[in-house]
Structure formats: C-alpha cells, structure tokens
Design a protein around this motif. Structure first.
Motif, short mmCIF file in Angstrom:
data_model
loop_
_atom_site.label_atom_id
_atom_site.label_comp_id
_atom_site.label_asym_id
_atom_site.label_seq_id
_atom_site.Cartn_x
_atom_site.Cartn_y
_atom_site.Cartn_z
N ALA A 109 11.14 -1.47 1.36
CA ALA A 109 10.46 -1.17 2.62
C ALA A 109 10.48 0.31 2.98
O ALA A 109 9.57 0.80 3.65
CB ALA A 109 11.07 -2.00 3.75
N ARG A 162 0.85 -1.19 0.00
CA ARG A 162 0.00 0.00 0.00
C ARG A 162 0.88 1.25 0.00
O ARG A 162 2.04 1.19 0.39
CB ARG A 162 -0.88 0.01 1.26
CG ARG A 162 -1.77 -1.20 1.39
CD ARG A 162 -2.52 -1.22 2.72
NE ARG A 162 -1.67 -1.23 3.90
CZ ARG A 162 -1.02 -2.28 4.37
NH1 ARG A 162 -1.07 -3.43 3.73
NH2 ARG A 162 -0.29 -2.20 5.46
N ASN A 163 0.29 2.34 -0.39
CA ASN A 163 0.96 3.65 -0.31
C ASN A 163 2.32 3.63 -1.00
O ASN A 163 3.33 4.04 -0.42
CB ASN A 163 1.11 4.09 1.14
CG ASN A 163 -0.21 4.16 1.86
OD1 ASN A 163 -1.22 4.56 1.29
ND2 ASN A 163 -0.23 3.75 3.11
N ASP A 181 2.44 -5.41 4.19
CA ASP A 181 2.55 -6.58 5.05
C ASP A 181 3.13 -7.71 4.21
O ASP A 181 2.76 -7.87 3.04
CB ASP A 181 1.17 -6.99 5.57
CG ASP A 181 0.47 -5.84 6.26
OD1 ASP A 181 1.03 -5.31 7.22
OD2 ASP A 181 -0.63 -5.46 5.81
N ASP A 223 4.61 0.89 1.95
CA ASP A 223 4.05 0.29 3.16
C ASP A 223 3.42 -1.04 2.78
O ASP A 223 2.87 -1.19 1.69
CB ASP A 223 2.96 1.19 3.76
CG ASP A 223 3.50 2.54 4.19
OD1 ASP A 223 4.68 2.62 4.57
OD2 ASP A 223 2.73 3.52 4.15
#
Length: 115
Positions: free
Chosen positions: A82, A10-11, A88, A86
């Motif tokens: 990283a 994301r982002n 997981d 963003d």
C-alpha cells in the motif's frame, strides 16, 4: 459460494518492499484457501480505459476472504504494498454455476429491490 479479492492497481513505484510483499503474500493466503486467479500484466483493453493492472484472488467463501484480509499475517505485510502502489481493493461474492442473468433482468423489470 466462492468470494474474490479484487484489486485495481495503479501508479506502481518499484521498491524492495514490493518484492518482499510478493515473497510473503502466499503464506498469508494459504490458511484461508486463497489462490491467485489473475495477477498482473495489463489486460487487452477492448472498451474504455483501464489504467493499471488487475489482481484477482479466489477464496472458498466471503468469511475466508474477510478473515484473510483482517488476519495479523496479512496486516503485517499490507503496508509493503500500500505504501508503493495506489489502488482499490474490494471483496465480492461470486455467483453460482447456475447463475442466469435473465433472472436478474426479470427482477429489474419487475422493480424488485434485489434487481
């Protein structure tokens, strides 16, 4: 049994480091039998909300997946991604070709811990 590296990203922020990461990641996967299965563009969302994109990398087994993630070669490039995206990341073992969800349902119905 195959294992997978799954990332929900994301982002994303455009940055030259991302290009370098993309140029270098395959060389980190090759020694561990890793290959991209899904890399990218937004999915067709049928239910719920899915902000971001998905990456799925297949490995021959969980040990190879773990060894790849912790390898010096991957750790060397990890921050390139990283620091600018963003997300997981998880490692998960797949199911065999003979997997039948009815077996899991039976275990759940019986209240066994594996359910």
């Amino acid at each position: 049994m195959s294992a997978y590296g799954f990332a929900h990203l994301r982002n994303r922020r455009p940055h030259p480091d991302i290009i370098e990461y993309l140029e270098r990641i395959q060389a980190t996967l090759d020694p561990f039998g890793g290959r991209f299965v899904i890399h990218g563009p937004p999915a067709e969302i049928l239910e719920g909300d899915w902000p971001g994109s998905m990456v799925l990398i297949e490995f021959p087994d969980m040990n190879q997946a773990r060894d790849w993630y912790h390898s010096p070669a991957y750790q060397e490039i990890l921050a390139l991604r990283a620091d600018h995206i963003d997300g997981d990341l998880l490692l998960i073992e797949g199911v065999g070709r003979d997997y039948d969800p009815r077996e899991r349902a039976g275990k759940l119905r019986a209240g066994t811990p594996e359910g």
